[in-house]
Design a protein around this motif. Sequence first.
Motif, mmCIF file in Angstrom:
data_model
loop_
_atom_site.group_PDB
_atom_site.id
_atom_site.type_symbol
_atom_site.label_atom_id
_atom_site.label_comp_id
_atom_site.label_asym_id
_atom_site.label_seq_id
_atom_site.Cartn_x
_atom_site.Cartn_y
_atom_site.Cartn_z
ATOM 1 N N GLU A 6 0.845 -1.190 0.000
ATOM 2 C CA GLU A 6 0.000 0.000 0.000
ATOM 3 C C GLU A 6 0.883 1.245 0.000
ATOM 4 N N SER B 215 1.184 5.195 1.521
ATOM 5 C CA SER B 215 0.719 5.879 2.728
ATOM 6 C C SER B 215 1.494 7.179 2.904
ATOM 7 N N GLU B 216 0.967 8.039 3.747
ATOM 8 C CA GLU B 216 1.683 9.270 4.070
ATOM 9 C C GLU B 216 3.010 8.958 4.764
ATOM 10 N N ALA C 258 1.214 11.891 -0.641
ATOM 11 C CA ALA C 258 0.272 12.903 -0.190
ATOM 12 C C ALA C 258 -1.046 12.249 0.213
ATOM 13 N N ALA C 259 -1.719 12.846 1.165
ATOM 14 C CA ALA C 259 -2.988 12.299 1.639
ATOM 15 C C ALA C 259 -3.997 12.172 0.505
ATOM 16 N N GLU C 260 -3.976 13.150 -0.415
ATOM 17 C CA GLU C 260 -4.914 13.108 -1.543
ATOM 18 C C GLU C 260 -4.655 11.896 -2.428
ATOM 19 N N ARG C 261 -3.373 11.563 -2.620
ATOM 20 C CA ARG C 261 -3.056 10.404 -3.466
ATOM 21 C C ARG C 261 -3.425 9.113 -2.773
ATOM 22 N N VAL C 262 -3.228 9.053 -1.478
ATOM 23 C CA VAL C 262 -3.615 7.858 -0.728
ATOM 24 C C VAL C 262 -5.121 7.638 -0.848
ATOM 25 N N ALA C 263 -5.890 8.715 -0.739
ATOM 26 C CA ALA C 263 -7.348 8.611 -0.840
ATOM 27 C C ALA C 263 -7.779 8.221 -2.248
ATOM 28 N N SER C 264 -7.124 8.805 -3.257
ATOM 29 C CA SER C 264 -7.514 8.478 -4.630
ATOM 30 C C SER C 264 -7.150 7.042 -4.981
ATOM 31 N N ARG C 265 -6.041 6.526 -4.426
ATOM 32 C CA ARG C 265 -5.694 5.127 -4.671
ATOM 33 C C ARG C 265 -6.741 4.191 -4.068
#
Length: 223
Positions: free
Chosen positions: A40, A42-43, A48-55
């Motif tokens: 996975e 992760s930050e 970035a938090a946005e990329r983690v969420a989009s993944r």
Amino acid sequence: MARTILCIAPHPDDETLGCGGTLLRHIAEGDAVHWLIVTEISEAIGFAAERVASRAAEIEAVAKAYGFAGVHQCALPSMRLETLPLLDVIGAVGRAVSAIEASVLYVPYRNDAHSDHAVVYDAAVACAKTFRYPYVRSVYAYETVSETEFGMKPEDPGFRPNLFVDIEAHLDQKISIMEMFEGEMGAFPFPRSETCMRALAQLRGSQSSRMAAEAFMIIKEIR
């Protein structure tokens, strides 16, 4: 008779690049297909938090597009598997194999350029020991465009397929699913492009008298 299939992907998209058409065919034929994502982002490892969420959203959308029977995640750090004890990776993969009693495993090729793929292969084949995982009857190694062809170990004989699966009916959907992964596709001659994906499918098709195919190396087969 329906089978329980587990595709083991070091990273989300490896399953689609390597055997997406075959997985779609399994599902169309009534098999229960599960997706195991080993790593996975992760930050904590610099994303970035946005990329983690989009993944996370991509994984959900891709799972829905396939119609997987289950999605399993080991949540190990991406691009850092070689820093972990192999036993930890084996344990994480083995728990998924045992939870669903998978009869067929799809695994990455051992000598891909990406070190995560090598670790995942080693962990996966450790989870195919008959005396510990008696339900695992078949293990097939898939090729991952942009990784397999760039493996340059002098001692490696190369990916030499001895199993071909007709995916003509599923190739378009495979490519559509791959496009769901943000930033992973590019324009030719980038290897993860629609042009390259179709070319590889046609090459493997030409080797098996089909219009489009995916190719595998048989690692284990019990019949």
